[in-house]
Scaffold this motif. Structure first.
Motif, PDB file in Angstrom:
ATOM      1  N   ALA A  40       0.831  -1.208   0.000  1.00 23.91           N
ATOM      2  CA  ALA A  40       0.000   0.000   0.000  1.00 23.91           C
ATOM      3  C   ALA A  40       0.868   1.262   0.000  1.00 23.91           C
ATOM      4  O   ALA A  40       2.088   1.197   0.163  1.00 23.91           O
ATOM      5  CB  ALA A  40      -0.908  -0.021   1.220  1.00 23.91           C
ATOM      6  N   ASN A  41       0.194   2.381  -0.160  1.00 26.22           N
ATOM      7  CA  ASN A  41       0.797   3.686   0.046  1.00 26.22           C
ATOM      8  C   ASN A  41       1.569   3.735   1.352  1.00 26.22           C
ATOM      9  O   ASN A  41       1.025   3.365   2.387  1.00 26.22           O
ATOM     10  CB  ASN A  41      -0.342   4.705   0.162  1.00 26.22           C
ATOM     11  N   GLY A  42       2.808   4.200   1.306  1.00 29.02           N
ATOM     12  CA  GLY A  42       3.562   4.363   2.543  1.00 29.02           C
ATOM     13  C   GLY A  42       4.200   3.079   3.062  1.00 29.02           C
ATOM     14  O   GLY A  42       4.794   3.073   4.135  1.00 29.02           O
ATOM     15  N   THR A  46       9.069   3.079  -2.366  1.00 26.13           N
ATOM     16  CA  THR A  46       9.937   4.115  -2.939  1.00 26.13           C
ATOM     17  C   THR A  46      11.221   4.243  -2.132  1.00 26.13           C
ATOM     18  O   THR A  46      12.311   4.388  -2.697  1.00 26.13           O
ATOM     19  CB  THR A  46       9.181   5.462  -2.998  1.00 26.13           C
ATOM     20  N   GLU A  88       9.592   7.695  -9.863  1.00 25.41           N
ATOM     21  CA  GLU A  88       8.197   7.998 -10.143  1.00 25.41           C
ATOM     22  C   GLU A  88       8.094   9.447 -10.620  1.00 25.41           C
ATOM     23  O   GLU A  88       8.863  10.291 -10.212  1.00 25.41           O
ATOM     24  CB  GLU A  88       7.400   7.816  -8.839  1.00 25.41           C
ATOM     25  N   GLU A 170       6.787   2.761 -10.127  1.00 20.81           N
ATOM     26  CA  GLU A 170       5.425   2.995 -10.606  1.00 20.81           C
ATOM     27  C   GLU A 170       5.334   3.405 -12.070  1.00 20.81           C
ATOM     28  O   GLU A 170       4.729   4.427 -12.390  1.00 20.81           O
ATOM     29  CB  GLU A 170       4.752   4.100  -9.765  1.00 20.81           C
ATOM     30  N   LEU A 173       1.770   4.322 -13.503  1.00 24.53           N
ATOM     31  CA  LEU A 173       0.965   5.378 -12.887  1.00 24.53           C
ATOM     32  C   LEU A 173       0.358   6.324 -13.932  1.00 24.53           C
ATOM     33  O   LEU A 173       1.068   6.950 -14.709  1.00 24.53           O
ATOM     34  CB  LEU A 173       1.826   6.174 -11.904  1.00 24.53           C
ATOM     35  N   GLN A 203       1.960   0.034  -7.365  1.00 27.71           N
ATOM     36  CA  GLN A 203       0.731  -0.006  -6.552  1.00 27.71           C
ATOM     37  C   GLN A 203      -0.251  -0.982  -7.170  1.00 27.71           C
ATOM     38  O   GLN A 203      -1.047  -1.588  -6.483  1.00 27.71           O
ATOM     39  CB  GLN A 203       0.027   1.359  -6.558  1.00 27.71           C
TER      40      GLN A 203
END
Ligand code: ATP
Length: 245
Positions: A40-42, A46, A88, A170, A173, A203
């Protein structure tokens, strides 16, 4: 450089001040294989790429390429050693044309070829053949390109640096599914042909696991699953808990 240089990522931890972003992360990877990094995000995806490419200094762990320790080295040294990071947000230099962007990659590639004493694999023609959409746009400024063309351009520019390892953050994206599958098809082809090692942060776990060979799932900076891509995709509980499909 001989084909198929081994990348080793072991026990990496990293923090931003008091925030632990990566906690003891090891990554399976092999020349000629694509490793998906999911979560997930976070989750720390990255940060993992930034730690491999020297933008974040790890607190623990090792980064090695072909047995050579790169842990904590400067980003330029890591790029020169053969690890290309495509961040990204694409990183096209919008004031330069497609060809000028590509020539920047070729500059580093020639320097690497000279340093390693090996002939490079890539030139402008080979990249334009790989991404025919770019061939008709050689003289177009970067800011006139579509999202898909920009992604192709930064991958092409990275290839011209003659990397052993490609770190992609990503790449799907904001792109239409048709464009994503075009780019992933090309990625698959060049990984097979050149024995490149690819680390693919996504993601969109569903499409990433379709192209990848291996996968790692991160949550709160920790590895919660690591396996063949097909096994991860078949794990319904894991999919529901962490992968969103
Ligand atoms: P995303 O898909 O949003 O990029 P991610 O999985 O790549 O997510 P990271 O961006 O690596 O995750 O973030 C991991 C953790 O580190 C998060 O808690 C995030 O808030 C924190 N973090 C990331 N960059 C910084 C920074 N420059 N300073 C402080 N904390 C940061």
């Amino acid at each position: 450089t001989p084909l198929g240089t081994e990348l080793e990522i072991e026990h990496l931890s990293a923090a931003y001040g008091p925030i632990t972003a990566l906690d003891d992360v090891s990554l399976p990877s092999r020349p000629g294989r694509i490793t998906a990094v999911l979560g997930a995000n976070g989750a720390g995806k990255t940060t993992l790429l930034r730690t491999i490419s020297g933008l974040v200094r790890p607190r623990t762990g090792h980064v090695r390429l072909g047995g050579r320790a790169l842990t904590g080295a400067a980003p330029e040294a890591i790029a020169a050693a053969g690890i290309a990071h495509v961040p990204e947000g694409r990183g096209v230099i919008t004031q330069l044309t497609v060809e000028e962007n590509l020539r920047l990659g070729a500059l580093l590639g020639r320097r690497r070829a000279k340093a390693t004493g090996q002939r490079g694999h890539w030139d402008l023609g080979a990249v334009l053949e790989l991404f025919p959409a770019l061939a008709g746009r050689r003289r177009s400024p970067g800011d006139t390109l579509s999202g898909g063309e920009r992604q192709m351009l930064v991958i092409g520019r990275a290839l011209l640096t003659e990397p052993e390892v490609l770190l992609l953050d990503e790449p799907s994206l904001g792109l239409a599914p048709r464009v994503v599958s075009q780019i992933f098809d090309v990625l698959r082809e060049l990984v097979d042909r050149r024995a490149l090692t690819v680390v693919l942060v996504e993601q969109n776990a569903r499409i990433a696991l379709e192209v990848a060979d291996l996968g790692v799932v991160l949550a709160l900076g920790r590895v919660v699953a690591v396996d063949d891509a097909s096994s991860l995709a078949a794990d319904q509980a894991l999919r529901h808990a962490y992968l969103g499909f």
